[in-house]
Design a protein around this motif. Sequence first.
Motif, mmCIF file in Angstrom:
data_model
loop_
_atom_site.group_PDB
_atom_site.id
_atom_site.type_symbol
_atom_site.label_atom_id
_atom_site.label_comp_id
_atom_site.label_asym_id
_atom_site.label_seq_id
_atom_site.Cartn_x
_atom_site.Cartn_y
_atom_site.Cartn_z
ATOM 1 N N ILE A 147 65.520 23.994 55.517
ATOM 2 C CA ILE A 147 65.343 24.413 54.328
ATOM 3 C C ILE A 147 65.888 25.719 53.995
ATOM 4 O O ILE A 147 65.720 27.065 54.366
ATOM 5 C CB ILE A 147 63.678 24.547 53.948
ATOM 6 N N VAL A 148 67.022 25.782 52.987
ATOM 7 C CA VAL A 148 67.502 27.119 52.913
ATOM 8 C C VAL A 148 66.874 27.779 51.596
ATOM 9 O O VAL A 148 66.919 27.034 50.457
ATOM 10 C CB VAL A 148 69.009 26.843 52.598
ATOM 11 N N HIS A 149 66.736 29.090 51.593
ATOM 12 C CA HIS A 149 65.907 29.611 50.626
ATOM 13 C C HIS A 149 66.888 31.054 50.228
ATOM 14 O O HIS A 149 66.871 31.908 50.889
ATOM 15 C CB HIS A 149 64.348 30.187 50.928
ATOM 16 N N VAL A 150 67.755 30.985 49.181
ATOM 17 C CA VAL A 150 68.310 32.335 48.537
ATOM 18 C C VAL A 150 67.646 32.830 47.988
ATOM 19 O O VAL A 150 67.047 32.541 47.000
ATOM 20 C CB VAL A 150 69.665 31.553 47.810
ATOM 21 N N VAL A 151 67.444 34.240 48.406
ATOM 22 C CA VAL A 151 66.698 35.268 47.547
ATOM 23 C C VAL A 151 67.600 36.261 47.188
ATOM 24 O O VAL A 151 68.027 37.050 47.904
ATOM 25 C CB VAL A 151 65.468 35.770 47.970
ATOM 26 N N VAL A 152 67.956 36.550 45.824
ATOM 27 C CA VAL A 152 68.610 37.660 45.544
ATOM 28 C C VAL A 152 67.758 38.733 44.720
ATOM 29 O O VAL A 152 67.207 38.431 43.802
ATOM 30 C CB VAL A 152 69.842 37.179 44.121
ATOM 31 N N ASN A 153 67.958 39.851 45.303
ATOM 32 C CA ASN A 153 66.859 40.914 44.898
ATOM 33 C C ASN A 153 67.642 41.751 43.855
ATOM 34 O O ASN A 153 68.621 42.327 43.958
ATOM 35 C CB ASN A 153 66.455 41.842 46.004
ATOM 36 N N ILE A 154 67.213 41.706 42.621
ATOM 37 C CA ILE A 154 67.605 42.634 41.306
ATOM 38 C C ILE A 154 66.981 43.647 40.962
ATOM 39 O O ILE A 154 65.753 43.226 40.547
ATOM 40 C CB ILE A 154 68.021 41.448 40.335
ATOM 41 N N GLU A 155 67.436 44.740 40.994
ATOM 42 C CA GLU A 155 66.820 46.176 40.951
ATOM 43 C C GLU A 155 67.413 47.272 40.041
ATOM 44 O O GLU A 155 68.504 47.178 39.844
ATOM 45 C CB GLU A 155 66.598 46.791 42.582
ATOM 46 N N TYR A 156 66.337 47.962 39.596
ATOM 47 C CA TYR A 156 67.075 49.086 38.756
ATOM 48 C C TYR A 156 66.568 50.408 39.426
ATOM 49 O O TYR A 156 65.373 50.607 39.780
ATOM 50 C CB TYR A 156 65.893 49.214 37.334
ATOM 51 N N TRP A 157 67.600 51.292 39.785
ATOM 52 C CA TRP A 157 67.349 52.413 40.506
ATOM 53 C C TRP A 157 67.783 53.460 39.154
ATOM 54 O O TRP A 157 68.742 53.987 39.037
ATOM 55 C CB TRP A 157 68.525 52.508 41.411
ATOM 56 N N GLY A 213 75.370 24.617 42.159
ATOM 57 C CA GLY A 213 74.192 24.080 41.840
ATOM 58 C C GLY A 213 73.014 24.429 42.679
ATOM 59 O O GLY A 213 72.066 23.665 42.875
ATOM 60 N N VAL A 214 73.072 25.477 43.117
ATOM 61 C CA VAL A 214 72.115 25.935 44.514
ATOM 62 C C VAL A 214 70.845 26.537 43.700
ATOM 63 O O VAL A 214 71.036 27.398 42.778
ATOM 64 C CB VAL A 214 72.679 27.078 45.408
ATOM 65 N N SER A 215 69.728 25.900 44.050
ATOM 66 C CA SER A 215 68.522 26.829 43.902
ATOM 67 C C SER A 215 68.398 27.992 44.292
ATOM 68 O O SER A 215 68.695 28.425 45.645
ATOM 69 C CB SER A 215 67.331 26.031 44.478
ATOM 70 N N VAL A 216 67.907 29.048 43.489
ATOM 71 C CA VAL A 216 68.016 30.471 43.980
ATOM 72 C C VAL A 216 66.653 30.887 43.327
ATOM 73 O O VAL A 216 66.147 30.953 42.201
ATOM 74 C CB VAL A 216 69.239 31.109 43.202
ATOM 75 N N SER A 217 66.044 31.726 43.973
ATOM 76 C CA SER A 217 64.823 32.783 43.633
ATOM 77 C C SER A 217 65.350 34.395 43.528
ATOM 78 O O SER A 217 66.071 34.801 44.107
ATOM 79 C CB SER A 217 63.743 32.807 44.791
ATOM 80 N N ALA A 218 64.999 34.679 42.263
ATOM 81 C CA ALA A 218 65.636 36.164 41.671
ATOM 82 C C ALA A 218 64.238 37.054 41.895
ATOM 83 O O ALA A 218 63.224 37.015 41.098
ATOM 84 C CB ALA A 218 65.862 36.026 40.500
ATOM 85 N N SER A 219 64.270 37.812 42.847
ATOM 86 C CA SER A 219 63.444 38.624 43.077
ATOM 87 C C SER A 219 63.542 39.960 42.262
ATOM 88 O O SER A 219 64.522 40.773 42.745
ATOM 89 C CB SER A 219 63.188 39.349 44.704
ATOM 90 N N ILE A 220 62.851 40.235 41.217
ATOM 91 C CA ILE A 220 63.316 41.055 40.267
ATOM 92 C C ILE A 220 62.388 42.193 39.655
ATOM 93 O O ILE A 220 61.389 41.989 39.353
ATOM 94 C CB ILE A 220 63.936 40.218 38.863
ATOM 95 N N ASN A 221 62.934 43.395 39.619
ATOM 96 C CA ASN A 221 62.009 44.380 39.093
ATOM 97 C C ASN A 221 61.857 44.059 37.528
ATOM 98 O O ASN A 221 63.005 43.690 36.851
ATOM 99 C CB ASN A 221 62.826 45.984 39.270
ATOM 100 N N ARG A 278 62.558 24.317 59.652
ATOM 101 C CA ARG A 278 62.654 25.673 59.683
ATOM 102 C C ARG A 278 62.788 26.113 58.401
ATOM 103 O O ARG A 278 63.656 25.289 57.693
ATOM 104 C CB ARG A 278 63.583 25.899 60.566
ATOM 105 N N VAL A 279 62.563 27.163 57.781
ATOM 106 C CA VAL A 279 63.125 27.906 56.763
ATOM 107 C C VAL A 279 64.027 28.930 56.910
ATOM 108 O O VAL A 279 63.721 29.984 57.721
ATOM 109 C CB VAL A 279 61.860 28.483 55.849
ATOM 110 N N LEU A 280 65.225 28.766 56.613
ATOM 111 C CA LEU A 280 66.313 29.734 56.767
ATOM 112 C C LEU A 280 66.536 30.558 55.363
ATOM 113 O O LEU A 280 66.999 30.147 54.441
ATOM 114 C CB LEU A 280 67.610 29.082 56.992
ATOM 115 N N THR A 281 65.840 31.782 55.364
ATOM 116 C CA THR A 281 65.930 32.437 54.283
ATOM 117 C C THR A 281 67.461 33.549 54.274
ATOM 118 O O THR A 281 67.210 34.017 55.083
ATOM 119 C CB THR A 281 64.623 33.406 53.912
ATOM 120 N N ILE A 282 67.908 33.491 53.114
ATOM 121 C CA ILE A 282 69.154 34.430 52.947
ATOM 122 C C ILE A 282 68.873 35.423 52.000
ATOM 123 O O ILE A 282 68.933 35.071 50.710
ATOM 124 C CB ILE A 282 70.411 33.498 52.948
ATOM 125 N N PRO A 283 68.356 36.631 52.087
ATOM 126 C CA PRO A 283 67.934 37.559 51.230
ATOM 127 C C PRO A 283 69.375 38.493 50.755
ATOM 128 O O PRO A 283 70.161 39.019 51.790
ATOM 129 C CB PRO A 283 67.043 38.615 51.727
#
Length: 296
Positions: free
Chosen positions: A29-39, A87-95, A242-247
């Motif tokens: 299971i591939v879990h793509v997580v894109v971290n979107i931040e404000y500095w 068409g990839v499912s993505v999680s956006a970890s976002i401030n 197995r979960v393969l996470t790609i942060p």
Amino acid sequence: MSVSSNPRAPYVLSSDHPKLRAPQGKPIIVHVVVNIEYWPYDQLTPRTIVVPPHGRSHVPDLPNFCWSEYGNRAGMPRLLDLFGDRGVSVSASINASVIDVYPRLAEAVLEAGWEFVGHGVHQRAMGAESDEGSLIRAALDKLESFTGKRPRGWMSPGWSETFDTLDHLSGEGIEYVCQWVIDDIPTMLSTKGREIVAMPYGLDINDSVVYAIEKHASPEMSLRIRETLKRFERETALGQPRVLTIPLHPHLSGVPHRINYLEEVIDTLLNRSDTIFMAGSEILDWYRTAVTEPMA
């Protein structure tokens, strides 16, 4: 008298977990997580690519602020195109502050259908907050107001927690977190309220660690993912997914000299018969119904 290694998750060998039914028969299971931040421009940056003269940090920290700003301006369009075209499912970890500071970016992520995951308000450690519970609530309220959905997942900035973070998150309805990196399949965490699921994440497969901390060459993330796949092939053959996470971060993986390597490895994963891309809530819902029988 038994002693626990931590107060949230009883120790279990990964090989002793109950067997899980693979989603759609695809065990990786591939879990793509894109971290979107404000500095913030008027504050010290949370991480640096350029060490300031004489080692003295200063504000504004222009080169390091621009590092992040470039990612949000130029890196994010590349990531949106890469995953949108496929068409990839993505999680956006976002401030949550991204909604106000980078409104067009937040709109683009919403339009892309990415899952919004709570990631604090600014990119600042949870222990630095004077009222952690109120900050968590404010972040989730902001994301809910913008997306129309209450986030189900949370990733603390910089993997940070206090001793009370999980209890606050549970009280606000969070169902899974990404900062507990303790296994390759989801794990239950106890809180003062209902349990929360620890979603597999990446410490050594993580562009922040690989490029910003360890400072490897551009192909390194691709190499680590390919080598992980070799091991996961052997382990999933024994009947346990197995979960393969790609942060990812737009200022790290969205730069021109790395995006091509990321594109190649994503295409490799898409072309395999044993992989499935899922966002965080999709993995959560699968996990809750996937237990089939105890491991032998």
